[in-house]
Write a protein that holds these residues in place. Sequence first.
Motif, mmCIF file in Angstrom:
data_model
loop_
_atom_site.group_PDB
_atom_site.id
_atom_site.type_symbol
_atom_site.label_atom_id
_atom_site.label_comp_id
_atom_site.label_asym_id
_atom_site.label_seq_id
_atom_site.Cartn_x
_atom_site.Cartn_y
_atom_site.Cartn_z
ATOM 1 N N GLN A 292 111.806 67.095 29.954
ATOM 2 C CA GLN A 292 111.693 67.042 31.415
ATOM 3 C C GLN A 292 111.660 68.432 32.057
ATOM 4 O O GLN A 292 110.986 68.634 33.076
ATOM 5 C CB GLN A 292 112.874 66.262 31.999
ATOM 6 C CG GLN A 292 112.857 64.783 31.702
ATOM 7 C CD GLN A 292 114.072 64.085 32.276
ATOM 8 O OE1 GLN A 292 114.295 64.102 33.486
ATOM 9 N NE2 GLN A 292 114.866 63.471 31.421
ATOM 10 N N ASP A 293 112.343 69.385 31.468
ATOM 11 C CA ASP A 293 112.460 70.719 32.060
ATOM 12 C C ASP A 293 111.420 71.710 31.527
ATOM 13 O O ASP A 293 111.477 72.901 31.853
ATOM 14 C CB ASP A 293 113.874 71.274 31.814
ATOM 15 C CG ASP A 293 114.956 70.375 32.404
ATOM 16 O OD1 ASP A 293 114.705 69.790 33.478
ATOM 17 O OD2 ASP A 293 116.030 70.256 31.789
ATOM 18 N N ASP A 294 110.500 71.240 30.707
ATOM 19 C CA ASP A 294 109.464 72.108 30.137
ATOM 20 C C ASP A 294 108.107 71.466 30.426
ATOM 21 O O ASP A 294 107.585 70.677 29.629
ATOM 22 C CB ASP A 294 109.686 72.269 28.635
ATOM 23 C CG ASP A 294 108.805 73.349 28.019
ATOM 24 O OD1 ASP A 294 107.741 73.667 28.609
ATOM 25 O OD2 ASP A 294 109.171 73.873 26.957
ATOM 26 N N ALA A 295 107.533 71.804 31.583
ATOM 27 C CA ALA A 295 106.320 71.144 32.063
ATOM 28 C C ALA A 295 105.150 71.283 31.094
ATOM 29 O O ALA A 295 104.387 70.328 30.878
ATOM 30 C CB ALA A 295 105.927 71.700 33.430
ATOM 31 N N GLU A 296 104.988 72.463 30.511
ATOM 32 C CA GLU A 296 103.836 72.704 29.628
ATOM 33 C C GLU A 296 103.914 71.849 28.372
ATOM 34 O O GLU A 296 102.935 71.208 27.978
ATOM 35 C CB GLU A 296 103.785 74.190 29.254
ATOM 36 C CG GLU A 296 102.538 74.562 28.455
ATOM 37 C CD GLU A 296 102.436 76.055 28.199
ATOM 38 O OE1 GLU A 296 101.688 76.442 27.291
ATOM 39 O OE2 GLU A 296 103.110 76.833 28.912
ATOM 40 N N ARG A 297 105.073 71.831 27.728
ATOM 41 C CA ARG A 297 105.237 71.022 26.514
ATOM 42 C C ARG A 297 105.192 69.530 26.846
ATOM 43 O O ARG A 297 104.708 68.722 26.058
ATOM 44 C CB ARG A 297 106.557 71.372 25.820
ATOM 45 C CG ARG A 297 106.602 72.770 25.217
ATOM 46 C CD ARG A 297 107.937 73.029 24.551
ATOM 47 N NE ARG A 297 108.126 72.160 23.387
ATOM 48 C CZ ARG A 297 109.304 71.974 22.788
ATOM 49 N NH1 ARG A 297 110.397 72.559 23.281
ATOM 50 N NH2 ARG A 297 109.406 71.205 21.732
ATOM 51 N N TYR A 298 105.723 69.176 28.003
ATOM 52 C CA TYR A 298 105.700 67.781 28.464
ATOM 53 C C TYR A 298 104.257 67.293 28.565
ATOM 54 O O TYR A 298 103.896 66.243 28.024
ATOM 55 C CB TYR A 298 106.394 67.704 29.823
ATOM 56 C CG TYR A 298 106.530 66.316 30.406
ATOM 57 C CD1 TYR A 298 107.732 65.622 30.335
ATOM 58 C CD2 TYR A 298 105.467 65.693 31.065
ATOM 59 C CE1 TYR A 298 107.879 64.352 30.889
ATOM 60 C CE2 TYR A 298 105.596 64.416 31.617
ATOM 61 C CZ TYR A 298 106.799 63.763 31.521
ATOM 62 O OH TYR A 298 106.936 62.510 32.071
ATOM 63 N N LYS A 299 103.417 68.061 29.244
ATOM 64 C CA LYS A 299 102.015 67.669 29.425
ATOM 65 C C LYS A 299 101.271 67.634 28.096
ATOM 66 O O LYS A 299 100.484 66.712 27.832
ATOM 67 C CB LYS A 299 101.331 68.646 30.387
ATOM 68 C CG LYS A 299 99.862 68.323 30.649
ATOM 69 C CD LYS A 299 99.268 69.303 31.647
ATOM 70 C CE LYS A 299 97.792 69.007 31.873
ATOM 71 N NZ LYS A 299 97.190 69.951 32.855
ATOM 72 N N ALA A 300 101.525 68.631 27.240
ATOM 73 C CA ALA A 300 100.843 68.687 25.950
ATOM 74 C C ALA A 300 101.197 67.479 25.082
ATOM 75 O O ALA A 300 100.332 66.894 24.431
ATOM 76 C CB ALA A 300 101.205 69.983 25.229
ATOM 77 N N ALA A 301 102.481 67.106 25.072
ATOM 78 C CA ALA A 301 102.908 65.951 24.282
ATOM 79 C C ALA A 301 102.263 64.673 24.805
ATOM 80 O O ALA A 301 101.808 63.820 24.027
ATOM 81 C CB ALA A 301 104.432 65.834 24.308
ATOM 82 N N TYR A 302 102.212 64.530 26.122
ATOM 83 C CA TYR A 302 101.608 63.338 26.718
ATOM 84 C C TYR A 302 100.124 63.247 26.368
ATOM 85 O O TYR A 302 99.629 62.182 25.984
ATOM 86 C CB TYR A 302 101.784 63.359 28.233
ATOM 87 C CG TYR A 302 100.997 62.262 28.918
ATOM 88 C CD1 TYR A 302 101.458 60.945 28.924
ATOM 89 C CD2 TYR A 302 99.765 62.535 29.527
ATOM 90 C CE1 TYR A 302 100.721 59.931 29.521
ATOM 91 C CE2 TYR A 302 99.028 61.519 30.119
ATOM 92 C CZ TYR A 302 99.508 60.224 30.118
ATOM 93 O OH TYR A 302 98.765 59.227 30.693
ATOM 94 N N LEU A 303 99.400 64.359 26.505
ATOM 95 C CA LEU A 303 97.960 64.348 26.244
ATOM 96 C C LEU A 303 97.657 63.993 24.793
ATOM 97 O O LEU A 303 96.741 63.210 24.511
ATOM 98 C CB LEU A 303 97.355 65.711 26.594
ATOM 99 C CG LEU A 303 97.244 66.032 28.086
ATOM 100 C CD1 LEU A 303 96.742 67.460 28.283
ATOM 101 C CD2 LEU A 303 96.311 65.051 28.786
ATOM 102 N N LYS A 304 98.421 64.565 23.882
ATOM 103 C CA LYS A 304 98.165 64.306 22.464
ATOM 104 C C LYS A 304 98.334 62.816 22.158
ATOM 105 O O LYS A 304 97.478 62.198 21.507
ATOM 106 C CB LYS A 304 99.120 65.132 21.611
ATOM 107 C CG LYS A 304 98.894 64.979 20.112
ATOM 108 C CD LYS A 304 99.767 65.944 19.331
ATOM 109 C CE LYS A 304 99.356 67.380 19.561
ATOM 110 N NZ LYS A 304 100.108 68.327 18.719
#
Length: 508
Positions: A292-304
């Motif tokens: 939740q506190d790491d927007a870049e990794r959050y988005k990357a995980a969701y996209l993958k």
Amino acid sequence: MKFFNRNRNPDTDTSFLSENLGKHAAKAFASVAVAQILANIIGLGGTIVLARMLGPEEFGLMAMLATAVALLTVFESFGLYYATIQKKDLSSDELNFLFWANLGIASVIAVIFFTSSGFIADFFEEPELEPLSQILALAFIFRGGANQHAALLNRKLQHSLSSIATIMGVTFATIGAIIMAYYGYGVWALVWRQVIEAVVRALALWVLTGWIPRFVAYKKEYLSSFSFGASMTFSSLMYYLSRNSDDILIGKFIGATSLGFYKLSYQILLLPLTRINEPIAQVMVPLLSQLQDDAERYKAAYLKATHIIIFMQLPIGIVFAFHSEPIIRILFGDDWLPAAPVLSWLACVLILQGMANTTGWLMISQKRSKEIFYWSLFSSVTTILAFIIGLLSYGMVGVAAAYTISSYLKLPVLIYICGHKGPVTQRTFYEIILVHLFPGLTFAALNYLALVYLISDNMLYNFLIIGGCGLLFLPCVLIFPQSRKFLFEGIAFVKNRIIKKKAIETQT
């Protein structure tokens, strides 16, 4: 007694995940993938066998029961499963309390379902439903007694263990149902299939977690879990209304046989893929909650994860949309051909759901209960209206068509609600669509040409043609740069994981 004392305080700590979150997530995804492939093969294979041993009327009766079961299942866990997964800090005392709350709610639901058996039979004008309902009530108790055990495992991304329980449940239930159908128990085989799966899965989860719940006193801080659960319950209720009104309307106004055709189309297409989406959600919700506190990794995980799901569902949806009639004839025989047009329409929904279903991960992991409320309310009202219009116009086929059309019309609204804040924006969703749009259209065109010029009356020939059409999806992906890029990145990721695993094994 030592065993019970030793296992009454479950380990709820998830801090170890932060050290190597990617490794834990990859292991969880692998476990889910293997488990769901096996569960789908066993479950779908069992459905095919049972469909040939039984008939549309038996499946229709079970579908009528399923609508009532699905309604009460909304309240069965009261959203406490997701409350357990979503929380960053959860004490063993709170988990023990949530277990008893979950079991108590599920037991009340079981009593309500048992005592409502006469009403269910009268509503559908099918007296046989009364004793069937009374036995099916048992499944609520066993599912309620296993919800928090499953949540504990999935909260810690230990999906390899929860997957074992799922496979065991599906396997024993399918074998038991086929044996009962063989000995002439008819629709009872389908009912006991549900009960056996719930019992075996619950027992397996208790053994695999090693957790024997204990009684604890209520504390005020536990209220937040019930507040979150209430929002999830309302959302689930709206989802029930939008997704089961079709079964209720067809069963009430057209009859068990038509509902049997309709439900079979759902079971052979959407239900197995739901069994893929839901376990992946069980991985993604806790994973995204940790990020939740790491927007870049959050988005990357969701996209993958989203791209993976779309690549799995898109070709299946297109193949079933164009070749529903030969598929029905090959799998179930000519008696089930009225289900073919329903299957075609529902397959079109499958193309859309690859992305639409993943939006729930975002809203749950970001605690966006207000957005969940608004979308659930809007979606349920519009879907029910579509069902009624479709039923009045074209019967069961009209219901499937109306559901498909309304789903596509609502997509921009879903994108707006989900993407107006958070790391995954509205633009991100449209970029996802563009990646898969041109490979999908190309693949659809090839399947249309095969349908017009190659499909014949020979079942073996048609089987080979449809299988060959499915293999054409990979070349369609490779033609376009964006989809090709994602495919190669996925292959590279899997390859790196294998290399790292071998390196670790060599060192040890």
